[in-house]
Scaffold this active site. Structure first.
Site, mmCIF file in Angstrom:
data_model
loop_
_atom_site.group_PDB
_atom_site.id
_atom_site.type_symbol
_atom_site.label_atom_id
_atom_site.label_comp_id
_atom_site.label_asym_id
_atom_site.label_seq_id
_atom_site.Cartn_x
_atom_site.Cartn_y
_atom_site.Cartn_z
ATOM 1 N N GLU A 60 5.942 -18.880 -9.201
ATOM 2 C CA GLU A 60 5.275 -19.666 -10.041
ATOM 3 C C GLU A 60 6.318 -20.203 -11.022
ATOM 4 O OE1 GLU A 60 3.034 -21.147 -11.203
ATOM 5 O OE2 GLU A 60 1.404 -19.917 -11.913
ATOM 6 N N HIS A 81 -3.350 -16.221 -5.726
ATOM 7 C CA HIS A 81 -3.452 -14.863 -5.715
ATOM 8 C C HIS A 81 -4.615 -14.317 -6.422
ATOM 9 C CE1 HIS A 81 -2.082 -14.343 -9.866
ATOM 10 N NE2 HIS A 81 -1.130 -15.248 -9.560
ATOM 11 N N GLY A 82 -4.723 -13.281 -6.252
ATOM 12 C CA GLY A 82 -5.682 -12.452 -6.693
ATOM 13 C C GLY A 82 -5.497 -11.986 -8.285
ATOM 14 N N ARG A 97 2.298 -9.763 -6.481
ATOM 15 C CA ARG A 97 0.790 -10.239 -6.661
ATOM 16 C C ARG A 97 0.413 -11.276 -5.495
ATOM 17 N NH1 ARG A 97 3.529 -12.670 -10.703
ATOM 18 N NH2 ARG A 97 3.222 -14.865 -11.129
#
Length: 223
Positions: A84, A9-10, A58
């Site tokens: 995550e 993700h960014g 996100r």
């Protein structure tokens, strides 16, 4: 399936503050949104047949930005298994403070070993679990099993094209580690970096890791 395109993700507000995220969430920064849009342009000429994202904001926002304005539209499937690593009580803590905890508990040599290619990644994950005094953090065997389940699932995907997966640094690192430990960079994956797993008769082969150069990404995915 031809390629599994793994994207972290960014950048988020917590990334910018150098804090652990795990299962807690934070919005993308302006930089995080811009790099996701830049990756959209890089991947625009690459045919995608499906997309998967974790259920954290996100990752979902990054996937949506990458796939915006694409025709035909690529369906996005939200997959909680792509979350995550769960840091337990360490979630939200400053990374510098976590490093100090590592040094106090394990010493300099063992802490440095966590950055070694191949053997370092398991030590890092086990270290996080050991530092969580509440014992809520995900264990290495559980985290490894979750990543393996994802790889097994994608290996049976009937698609003959490219599949996008947008998720998180440690989770994607574990998937790569299970296939080719020596290919995993010492300091893990950059935000909006691209890693490519190519499917063959034997399963997935790691073709590239932690790519950020647009020309290299396009060349490998067009091959």
């Amino acid at each position: 399936m031809k390629n599994l395109i793994l994207v972290r993700h960014g950048q988020t507000e917590l990334n910018a503050q150098n804090k652990l995220q795990g299962w807690i969430d934070a919005p993308l920064t302006t930089r995080g949104r811009e790099t996701a849009k830049e990756l959209r342009q890089v991947l625009e000429p690459i045919k995608l047949t499906a997309a998967y994202t974790s259920d954290r904001e996100r990752a979902e926002d990054t996937a949506s930005l990458i796939l915006a304005h694409r025709f035909p539209e690529v369906p996005i499937t939200t997959e909680p298994l792509l979350r995550e690593y769960y840091f337990g009580a360490l979630e939200g803590q400053d990374e510098g403070e976590i490093l100090r905890h590592f040094l106090r508990k394990f010493g300099l040599r063992q802490t440095l070993n966590c950055t070694r290619r191949g053997s370092g990644f398991p030590q890092l994950v086990r270290g996080f679990a050991a530092l969580d005094n509440t014992k809520q953090a995900e264990t290495y065997p559980d985290f490894k099993a979750r990543a393996q389940q994802l790889l097994d699932t994608y290996a049976t995907n009937p698609s003959d094209g490219n599949v996008l997966v947008v998720a998180h640094g440690l989770l994607l690192s574990m998937m790569i580690h299970l296939l080719a430990p020596q290919e995993l960079p010492a300091f893990l994956l950059k935000n909006t970096s691209v890693s490519i797993l190519t499917k063959d008769a034997a399963g997935f082969q790691v073709r590239a890791v932690n790519l950020t150069d647009p020309a290299t990404i396009q060349t490998l995915l067009r091959a």
